[in-house]
Design an enzyme around this catalytic site. Structure first.
Site, PDB file in Angstrom:
ATOM      1  N   CYS A   1      53.647 -27.708 -69.555  1.00  0.00           N
ATOM      2  CA  CYS A   1      52.757 -28.283 -70.559  1.00  0.00           C
ATOM      3  C   CYS A   1      51.932 -27.231 -71.284  1.00  0.00           C
ATOM      4  O   CYS A   1      51.572 -27.438 -72.450  1.00  0.00           O
ATOM      5  CB  CYS A   1      51.862 -29.341 -69.921  1.00  0.00           C
ATOM      6  SG  CYS A   1      51.131 -28.854 -68.370  1.00  0.00           S
TER       7      CYS A   1
ATOM      8  N   HIS B   1      45.594 -30.574 -73.343  1.00  0.00           N
ATOM      9  CA  HIS B   1      45.359 -29.142 -73.155  1.00  0.00           C
ATOM     10  C   HIS B   1      44.932 -28.498 -74.481  1.00  0.00           C
ATOM     11  O   HIS B   1      45.300 -28.970 -75.565  1.00  0.00           O
ATOM     12  CB  HIS B   1      46.666 -28.439 -72.749  1.00  0.00           C
ATOM     13  CG  HIS B   1      47.080 -28.668 -71.329  1.00  0.00           C
ATOM     14  ND1 HIS B   1      46.346 -29.389 -70.426  1.00  0.00           N
ATOM     15  CD2 HIS B   1      48.181 -28.226 -70.654  1.00  0.00           C
ATOM     16  CE1 HIS B   1      46.980 -29.397 -69.254  1.00  0.00           C
ATOM     17  NE2 HIS B   1      48.094 -28.704 -69.366  1.00  0.00           N
TER      18      HIS B   1
HETATM   19  N1  LIG Z   1      51.259 -34.004 -65.625  1.00  0.00           N
HETATM   20  C1  LIG Z   1      51.591 -33.162 -66.595  1.00  0.00           C
HETATM   21  O1  LIG Z   1      50.821 -32.908 -67.538  1.00  0.00           O
HETATM   22  C2  LIG Z   1      52.943 -32.503 -66.578  1.00  0.00           C
HETATM   23  C3  LIG Z   1      53.307 -31.725 -67.683  1.00  0.00           C
HETATM   24  C4  LIG Z   1      54.563 -31.093 -67.697  1.00  0.00           C
HETATM   25  C5  LIG Z   1      55.400 -31.260 -66.623  1.00  0.00           C
HETATM   26  N2  LIG Z   1      55.017 -32.006 -65.558  1.00  0.00           N
HETATM   27  C6  LIG Z   1      55.950 -32.141 -64.447  1.00  0.00           C
HETATM   28  O2  LIG Z   1      56.350 -33.500 -64.371  1.00  0.00           O
HETATM   29  C7  LIG Z   1      56.634 -33.843 -63.009  1.00  0.00           C
HETATM   30  C8  LIG Z   1      55.876 -35.120 -62.668  1.00  0.00           C
HETATM   31  O3  LIG Z   1      54.491 -34.870 -62.808  1.00  0.00           O
HETATM   32  P1  LIG Z   1      53.405 -36.057 -62.784  1.00  0.00           P
HETATM   33  O4  LIG Z   1      52.173 -35.420 -63.301  1.00  0.00           O
HETATM   34  O5  LIG Z   1      53.906 -37.281 -63.422  1.00  0.00           O
HETATM   35  O6  LIG Z   1      53.262 -36.305 -61.209  1.00  0.00           O
HETATM   36  P2  LIG Z   1      52.802 -37.629 -60.436  1.00  0.00           P
HETATM   37  O7  LIG Z   1      51.844 -38.398 -61.270  1.00  0.00           O
HETATM   38  O8  LIG Z   1      52.372 -37.171 -59.108  1.00  0.00           O
HETATM   39  O9  LIG Z   1      54.151 -38.513 -60.319  1.00  0.00           O
HETATM   40  C9  LIG Z   1      55.221 -38.071 -59.525  1.00  0.00           C
HETATM   41  C10 LIG Z   1      56.384 -39.051 -59.647  1.00  0.00           C
HETATM   42  O10 LIG Z   1      57.444 -38.576 -58.805  1.00  0.00           O
HETATM   43  C11 LIG Z   1      57.787 -39.615 -57.871  1.00  0.00           C
HETATM   44  N3  LIG Z   1      58.161 -39.039 -56.591  1.00  0.00           N
HETATM   45  C12 LIG Z   1      57.417 -38.232 -55.797  1.00  0.00           C
HETATM   46  N4  LIG Z   1      58.123 -37.919 -54.682  1.00  0.00           N
HETATM   47  C13 LIG Z   1      59.308 -38.559 -54.779  1.00  0.00           C
HETATM   48  C14 LIG Z   1      60.458 -38.646 -53.948  1.00  0.00           C
HETATM   49  N5  LIG Z   1      60.531 -38.001 -52.772  1.00  0.00           N
HETATM   50  N6  LIG Z   1      61.507 -39.388 -54.379  1.00  0.00           N
HETATM   51  C15 LIG Z   1      61.468 -40.039 -55.547  1.00  0.00           C
HETATM   52  N7  LIG Z   1      60.398 -39.997 -56.386  1.00  0.00           N
HETATM   53  C16 LIG Z   1      59.342 -39.260 -56.002  1.00  0.00           C
HETATM   54  C17 LIG Z   1      56.540 -40.456 -57.733  1.00  0.00           C
HETATM   55  O11 LIG Z   1      56.901 -41.728 -57.247  1.00  0.00           O
HETATM   56  P3  LIG Z   1      55.815 -42.657 -56.475  1.00  0.00           P
HETATM   57  O12 LIG Z   1      54.924 -43.217 -57.541  1.00  0.00           O
HETATM   58  O13 LIG Z   1      56.681 -43.689 -55.844  1.00  0.00           O
HETATM   59  O14 LIG Z   1      55.083 -41.778 -55.517  1.00  0.00           O
HETATM   60  C18 LIG Z   1      56.063 -40.470 -59.185  1.00  0.00           C
HETATM   61  O15 LIG Z   1      56.823 -41.397 -59.924  1.00  0.00           O
HETATM   62  C19 LIG Z   1      56.246 -32.620 -62.177  1.00  0.00           C
HETATM   63  O16 LIG Z   1      57.379 -31.850 -61.904  1.00  0.00           O
HETATM   64  C20 LIG Z   1      55.322 -31.846 -63.096  1.00  0.00           C
HETATM   65  O17 LIG Z   1      55.365 -30.452 -62.831  1.00  0.00           O
HETATM   66  C21 LIG Z   1      53.812 -32.642 -65.506  1.00  0.00           C
END
Ligand SMILES: NC(=O)c1ccc[n+]([C@@H]2O[C@H](COP(=O)([O-])OP(=O)(O)OC[C@H]3O[C@@H](n4cnc5c(N)ncnc54)[C@H](OP(=O)(O)O)[C@@H]3O)[C@@H](O)[C@H]2O)c1
Length: 354
Positions: A134, A259
């Protein structure tokens, strides 16, 4: 391919997370390019009812079978989950679009920003296409536009990163800390007084409420953080400049979402303030918001929830006519994550439907 509609079947892996929620919103509001859409979470959220395209869809757990018949799998899950499951999806015939760091620097995986290098999406021998992080995504569309005109030679960037880029736990922690410090006028006057009241630090290494934290990511050699190294590697890869000089300092600020990045960019050619503003103003995906007289500049609270990169404070360096200084803002959950993934998936869907 969805047999009823003749359109690609899409699976969203991580549909229940912070990025996943925005992905569902984008799928409901952007051009409809898919037949069936499958929504996948962890075992914890299996059975949860989610809304997409005006319909209720039940979240299913992540299994090998979930990829049967899937044409495009958009991943928004933690890095280890993507590292394990993206190859499974690709082996079962899906094109994977991954927003996690798992494959960004990997060989044979293009790193794509559709406004900058859309042609790279077809070069995917492993069946996986990645999007940058991001922080890079908050600046790369504007930077790419300026690079096309002036030729980027060196980049110095300082980020002001929102809590939600640390996932739902980041947002939850910031709100919880803000509640604890809220309205207390005694706080912020003695070293350590805020640390004493905020309680849990969550994913942050220091209190975030009423504070700034010069650290995002994990430790990397030489005192750098993984996010700072990522900004360097990702900018080089997306712009196709393997030797670009990059120095980044990543800082967490008490903003929920969106950001900001302060950029000092040195180019091969002499720059011109007015021309640079015009380039930014007409670049797809960028909005220029830049009027010193009327105090127009982008701030996170004004741009959160929007799709573009917002550019302001565009200045030619006082000491180097080849350098520009500018301030960029963008929603880390939209262009910084879900929107970039959605745009890449649309490029793949357009290929598949001819
Ligand atoms: N947040 C940002 O600004 C941002 C920006 C760029 C990239 N990213 C990337 O995007 C990805 C997700 O980030 P996020 O911020 O959305 O995180 P998050 O809010 O913690 O959500 C994580 C997601 O992954 C699922 N998950 C976790 N463990 C799992 C497993 N073992 N099997 C299947 N599903 C699983 C969770 O499901 P449950 O709800 O069932 O736990 C949830 O849907 C990360 O790799 C992060 O680095 C994030």
């Amino acid at each position: 391919m969805d047999s009823a509609s003749g359109l690609p079947t899409l699976a969203v892996i991580g549909a229940t997370g912070a990025v996943g929620a925005v992905m569902l919103d984008l799928l409901s509001t952007r051009r409809d390019m898919y037949g069936e859409i499958r929504l996948v979470g962890s075992d914890r959220s299996a059975g949860r009812i989610l809304r997409v395209r005006g319909r209720s869809v039940e979240a299913v757990p992540l299994t090998r079978e979930v990829f049967d018949g899937v044409d495009i799998a958009a991943f928004a899950v933690p890095t280890p989950v993507a590292a394990e499951w993206a190859p499974v999806a690709a082996a079962r015939g899906a094109v994977v679009v991954d927003g996690s760091p798992a494959f960004r620097s990997g060989p044979g995986v293009p790193l794509v920003v559709p406004e900058v290098n859309p042609e790279r999406v077809r070069e995917r021998p492993r069946g996986i296409v990645a999007g940058p992080g991001c922080t890079t995504l908050s600046m790369i569309v504007a930077l790419g536009a300026l690079h096309r005109r002036y030729g980027l030679r060196e980049l110095v960037a300082a980020s002001y990163q929102a809590a939600s880029s640390a996932g739902r736990s980041g947002t939850d922690t910031l709100y919880a800390q803000l509640e604890k410090v809220g309205g207390d006028r005694a706080l912020g006057n003695r070293a350590g007084d805020i640390r004493g009241v905020v309680g849990e630090l969550g994913p942050f290494p220091a209190p975030l409420a009423m504070n700034v934290v010069p650290w995002t990511g994990t430790p990397a050699p030489g005192g750098w953080t993984s996010d700072e190294i990522a900004v360097r590697n990702e900018t080089r890869k997306v712009l196709g400049l393997p030797n670009l000089k990059v120095s980044a300092t990543c800082v967490r600020v008490p903003v929920v979402t969106a950001h900001s990045v302060a950029v000092h960019a040195v180019f091969e050619e002499r720059t011109n303030q007015r021309e640079a503003q015009e380039i930014l103003a007409r670049s797809p995906g960028v909005v220029l918001c830049d009027n010193p007289e009327t105090h127009e500049f982008p701030t996170p609270s004004d741009v959160v929830g929007t799709d573009p990169t917002w550019a302001g404070r565009v200045r030619r360096s006082l000491d180097d006519p080849r350098a520009l200084d500018l301030f960029l803002c963008g929603d880390n959950l939209r262009k910084g994550a879900a929107l970039n993934t959605a745009q890449i998936a649309e490029l793949v869907a357009a290929e598949q439907t001819g």
